[in-house]
Design a protein around this motif. Structure first.
Motif, PDB file in Angstrom:
ATOM      1  N   MET A   1       0.841  -1.186   0.000  1.00 14.28           N
ATOM      2  CA  MET A   1       0.000   0.000   0.000  1.00 14.28           C
ATOM      3  C   MET A   1       0.880   1.241   0.000  1.00 14.28           C
ATOM      4  SD  MET A   1      -2.933  -0.905   2.782  1.00 14.28           S
ATOM      5  CE  MET A   1      -2.180  -2.335   3.536  1.00 14.28           C
ATOM      6  N   LYS A   2       0.570   2.174  -0.840  1.00 11.54           N
ATOM      7  CA  LYS A   2       1.331   3.414  -0.908  1.00 11.54           C
ATOM      8  C   LYS A   2       0.368   4.551  -0.675  1.00 11.54           C
ATOM      9  CE  LYS A   2       4.492   5.921  -3.908  1.00 11.54           C
ATOM     10  NZ  LYS A   2       5.238   5.902  -5.160  1.00 11.54           N
ATOM     11  N   ARG A   3       0.636   5.349   0.360  1.00 10.51           N
ATOM     12  CA  ARG A   3      -0.376   6.302   0.745  1.00 10.51           C
ATOM     13  C   ARG A   3       0.240   7.616   1.154  1.00 10.51           C
ATOM     14  NH1 ARG A   3      -4.616   5.714   5.776  1.00 10.51           N
ATOM     15  NH2 ARG A   3      -4.890   7.928   6.115  1.00 10.51           N
ATOM     16  N   GLY A   4      -0.309   8.750   0.655  1.00  8.50           N
ATOM     17  CA  GLY A   4      -0.032  10.075   1.180  1.00  8.50           C
ATOM     18  C   GLY A   4      -1.327  10.546   1.775  1.00  8.50           C
ATOM     19  N   TYR A 105       6.125   8.924   8.851  1.00 10.11           N
ATOM     20  CA  TYR A 105       6.716   7.603   9.022  1.00 10.11           C
ATOM     21  C   TYR A 105       6.375   6.763   7.810  1.00 10.11           C
ATOM     22  CZ  TYR A 105       2.338   5.424  10.866  1.00 10.11           C
ATOM     23  OH  TYR A 105       1.068   4.940  11.044  1.00 10.11           O
ATOM     24  N   ALA A 106       7.320   5.905   7.440  1.00 11.60           N
ATOM     25  CA  ALA A 106       7.181   5.048   6.265  1.00 11.60           C
ATOM     26  C   ALA A 106       7.420   3.606   6.675  1.00 11.60           C
ATOM     27  CB  ALA A 106       8.175   5.458   5.180  1.00 11.60           C
ATOM     28  N   LEU A 107       6.625   2.705   6.103  1.00 10.58           N
ATOM     29  CA  LEU A 107       6.778   1.278   6.334  1.00 10.58           C
ATOM     30  C   LEU A 107       7.219   0.643   5.027  1.00 10.58           C
ATOM     31  CD1 LEU A 107       3.475   0.627   8.341  1.00 10.58           C
ATOM     32  CD2 LEU A 107       5.683   1.474   9.187  1.00 10.58           C
ATOM     33  N   VAL A 108       8.351  -0.045   5.061  1.00  4.32           N
ATOM     34  CA  VAL A 108       8.944  -0.605   3.855  1.00  4.32           C
ATOM     35  C   VAL A 108       9.100  -2.103   4.021  1.00  4.32           C
ATOM     36  CG1 VAL A 108      10.874  -0.442   2.237  1.00  4.32           C
ATOM     37  CG2 VAL A 108      10.210   1.562   3.571  1.00  4.32           C
ATOM     38  N   LYS A 109       8.701  -2.857   3.014  1.00  2.00           N
ATOM     39  CA  LYS A 109       8.792  -4.315   3.071  1.00  2.00           C
ATOM     40  C   LYS A 109      10.227  -4.790   2.921  1.00  2.00           C
ATOM     41  CE  LYS A 109       4.271  -5.303   0.959  1.00  2.00           C
ATOM     42  NZ  LYS A 109       3.660  -5.992   2.112  1.00  2.00           N
ATOM     43  N   ASN A 110      10.547  -5.846   3.630  1.00  2.63           N
ATOM     44  CA  ASN A 110      11.770  -6.591   3.356  1.00  2.63           C
ATOM     45  C   ASN A 110      11.514  -7.540   2.197  1.00  2.63           C
ATOM     46  OD1 ASN A 110      14.408  -6.582   4.347  1.00  2.63           O
ATOM     47  ND2 ASN A 110      13.702  -7.048   6.420  1.00  2.63           N
ATOM     48  N   ASN A 111      12.538  -7.928   1.486  1.00  2.00           N
ATOM     49  CA  ASN A 111      12.394  -8.947   0.445  1.00  2.00           C
ATOM     50  C   ASN A 111      13.330 -10.108   0.742  1.00  2.00           C
ATOM     51  OD1 ASN A 111      15.030  -8.176  -0.523  1.00  2.00           O
ATOM     52  ND2 ASN A 111      14.069  -6.483  -1.615  1.00  2.00           N
ATOM     53  N   ILE A 159      -2.203  -1.696   8.364  1.00  2.00           N
ATOM     54  CA  ILE A 159      -0.960  -1.098   7.866  1.00  2.00           C
ATOM     55  C   ILE A 159       0.275  -1.891   8.263  1.00  2.00           C
ATOM     56  CG2 ILE A 159      -1.935   1.227   7.809  1.00  2.00           C
ATOM     57  CD1 ILE A 159      -0.213   1.832  10.323  1.00  2.00           C
ATOM     58  N   GLY A 160       0.210  -2.659   9.367  1.00  2.00           N
ATOM     59  CA  GLY A 160       1.385  -3.418   9.798  1.00  2.00           C
ATOM     60  C   GLY A 160       1.875  -4.399   8.761  1.00  2.00           C
ATOM     61  N   PHE A 161       0.977  -4.868   7.888  1.00  2.00           N
ATOM     62  CA  PHE A 161       1.364  -5.845   6.873  1.00  2.00           C
ATOM     63  C   PHE A 161       2.281  -5.230   5.809  1.00  2.00           C
ATOM     64  CE2 PHE A 161      -2.327  -7.685   8.837  1.00  2.00           C
ATOM     65  CZ  PHE A 161      -2.011  -9.022   8.914  1.00  2.00           C
ATOM     66  N   ASN A 162       2.389  -3.911   5.786  1.00  2.00           N
ATOM     67  CA  ASN A 162       3.333  -3.262   4.883  1.00  2.00           C
ATOM     68  C   ASN A 162       4.782  -3.520   5.276  1.00  2.00           C
ATOM     69  OD1 ASN A 162       1.729  -1.382   2.914  1.00  2.00           O
ATOM     70  ND2 ASN A 162       0.740  -1.134   4.894  1.00  2.00           N
ATOM     71  N   LEU A 163       4.997  -4.084   6.456  1.00  2.00           N
ATOM     72  CA  LEU A 163       6.347  -4.419   6.911  1.00  2.00           C
ATOM     73  C   LEU A 163       6.701  -5.874   6.637  1.00  2.00           C
ATOM     74  CD1 LEU A 163       6.256  -2.500  10.303  1.00  2.00           C
ATOM     75  CD2 LEU A 163       7.843  -2.035   8.422  1.00  2.00           C
ATOM     76  N   LEU A 164       5.737  -6.642   6.149  1.00  2.00           N
ATOM     77  CA  LEU A 164       5.962  -8.063   5.883  1.00  2.00           C
ATOM     78  C   LEU A 164       6.148  -8.309   4.391  1.00  2.00           C
ATOM     79  CD1 LEU A 164       3.239  -9.599   8.239  1.00  2.00           C
ATOM     80  CD2 LEU A 164       5.714  -9.566   8.612  1.00  2.00           C
ATOM     81  N   LEU A 220      -1.934 -11.077   2.030  1.00  2.00           N
ATOM     82  CA  LEU A 220      -2.977 -10.137   2.405  1.00  2.00           C
ATOM     83  C   LEU A 220      -4.099 -10.174   1.382  1.00  2.00           C
ATOM     84  CD1 LEU A 220      -3.444  -8.057   4.666  1.00  2.00           C
ATOM     85  CD2 LEU A 220      -2.476  -6.321   3.156  1.00  2.00           C
ATOM     86  N   ASN A 221      -5.324 -10.190   1.853  1.00  3.91           N
ATOM     87  CA  ASN A 221      -6.491 -10.248   0.979  1.00  3.91           C
ATOM     88  C   ASN A 221      -6.776  -8.859   0.415  1.00  3.91           C
ATOM     89  OD1 ASN A 221      -8.860 -10.729  -0.334  1.00  3.91           O
ATOM     90  ND2 ASN A 221     -10.020 -11.379   1.467  1.00  3.91           N
ATOM     91  N   LEU A 222      -6.145  -8.543  -0.712  1.00  7.55           N
ATOM     92  CA  LEU A 222      -6.281  -7.218  -1.304  1.00  7.55           C
ATOM     93  C   LEU A 222      -7.672  -6.964  -1.860  1.00  7.55           C
ATOM     94  CD1 LEU A 222      -2.845  -6.952  -3.130  1.00  7.55           C
ATOM     95  CD2 LEU A 222      -3.496  -6.012  -0.915  1.00  7.55           C
ATOM     96  N   ASN A 223      -8.474  -8.010  -2.011  1.00  7.83           N
ATOM     97  CA  ASN A 223      -9.841  -7.836  -2.514  1.00  7.83           C
ATOM     98  C   ASN A 223     -10.787  -7.336  -1.432  1.00  7.83           C
ATOM     99  OD1 ASN A 223      -9.259  -8.756  -5.146  1.00  7.83           O
ATOM    100  ND2 ASN A 223      -9.378 -10.882  -4.458  1.00  7.83           N
ATOM    101  N   ASN A 224     -10.348  -7.434  -0.190  1.00 10.80           N
ATOM    102  CA  ASN A 224     -11.195  -6.974   0.904  1.00 10.80           C
ATOM    103  C   ASN A 224     -10.941  -5.483   1.132  1.00 10.80           C
ATOM    104  OD1 ASN A 224     -12.757  -6.681   3.199  1.00 10.80           O
ATOM    105  ND2 ASN A 224     -12.175  -8.678   4.019  1.00 10.80           N
TER     106      ASN A 224
END
Length: 240
Positions: A1-4, A105-111, A159-164, A220-224
């Motif tokens: 998710m990318k949000r301003g 604050y920004a949340l960035v996923k690890n790969n 939003i926490g799932f943006n870190l996973l 994450l269920n992006l359809n929800n």
């Protein structure tokens, strides 16, 4: 998710002074540790200090575009969750005027390869949130505030799932919440509740080459959209 967020968008329509600094608290989650990006910069007296990733608003830029540029300049990452905190004021080191900083604050996923800092950036490092020291006073205030906001928001949104990573185990989700909230959570209760919320779907994959029982991967269920776009989730960790 990318949000301003909307606050940032509204502020973008006005002229922004070059005396305003944008400070970004950039979080990532590695292993079982929440980390923040720190950079070693010189102050007005030429002394090196550890700071948050930051920049001044330049002519032709906005609050939000400056925050985006900071993320891309430091980690070369264009996919992140970004939220504005608030304006912070502090005494100027070079004049009698008050200086203003706007925090994000920004949340960035690890790969799979791990999140790296751009090679062109010197003197920057990821530091565990409980191991931060030597930070300037004003950036310590912004960091502490951002952690409080993150703790509050992950309990009422996804939003926490943006870190996973894109695919994760339920144990990774558990460790993420335990690390950020600083509490111990009952594993069976957490597993049952999160699966009942409709946030996740089974990715039909399992861990490989592990010494323990292979765990399922979920996404994450992006359809929800209703759950993901509205802050009406209540994880309610009381009793966990």
């Amino acid at each position: 998710m990318k949000r301003g967020d909307e606050k940032g968008k509204r502020a973008n329509s006005h002229y922004i002074s070059n005396s305003i600094e944008i400070d970004c608290v950039i979080f990532n989650f590695e292993g079982e540790t929440l980390k923040v990006l720190l950079v070693n910069q010189k102050d007005n007296q030429g002394n090196l200090n550890w700071r948050l990733a930051n920049d001044w608003i330049k002519e032709g830029q906005t609050i939000l575009s400056t925050a985006h540029n900071i993320l891309e300049d430091y980690i070369g990452e264009q996919h992140f969750y970004l939220e504005q905190l608030k304006a912070f004021s502090y005494p100027s080191q070079s004049s009698t005027q008050e200086e203003i900083a706007i925090g994000y604050y920004a949340l960035v996923k690890n790969n799979a390869q791990g999140l790296t800092i751009k090679e062109s950036i010197a003197d920057a490092k990821w530091v565990g949130i409980n191991e931060v020291n030597g930070l300037t006073d004003k950036h310590k205030i912004i960091l502490d505030y951002s952690v409080k906001e993150l703790r509050k928001n992950i309990c009422k949104s996804a939003i926490g799932f943006n870190l996973l990573p894109e695919k994760f185990t339920l144990l990774q989700v558990l460790h993420l919440y335990e690390e950020i909230l600083g509490i111990e959570i009952n594993k069976p209760n957490f597993r049952r509740k999160i699966l009942q919320m409709g946030l996740l779907y089974d990715a039909n994959e399992k861990e490989e080459d592990v010494s323990h029982r292979a765990a399922k991967f979920y996404s994450l269920n992006l359809n929800n959209n209703e759950l993901l776009s509205q802050r009406e989730i209540n994880f309610n960790f009381n009793g966990f």
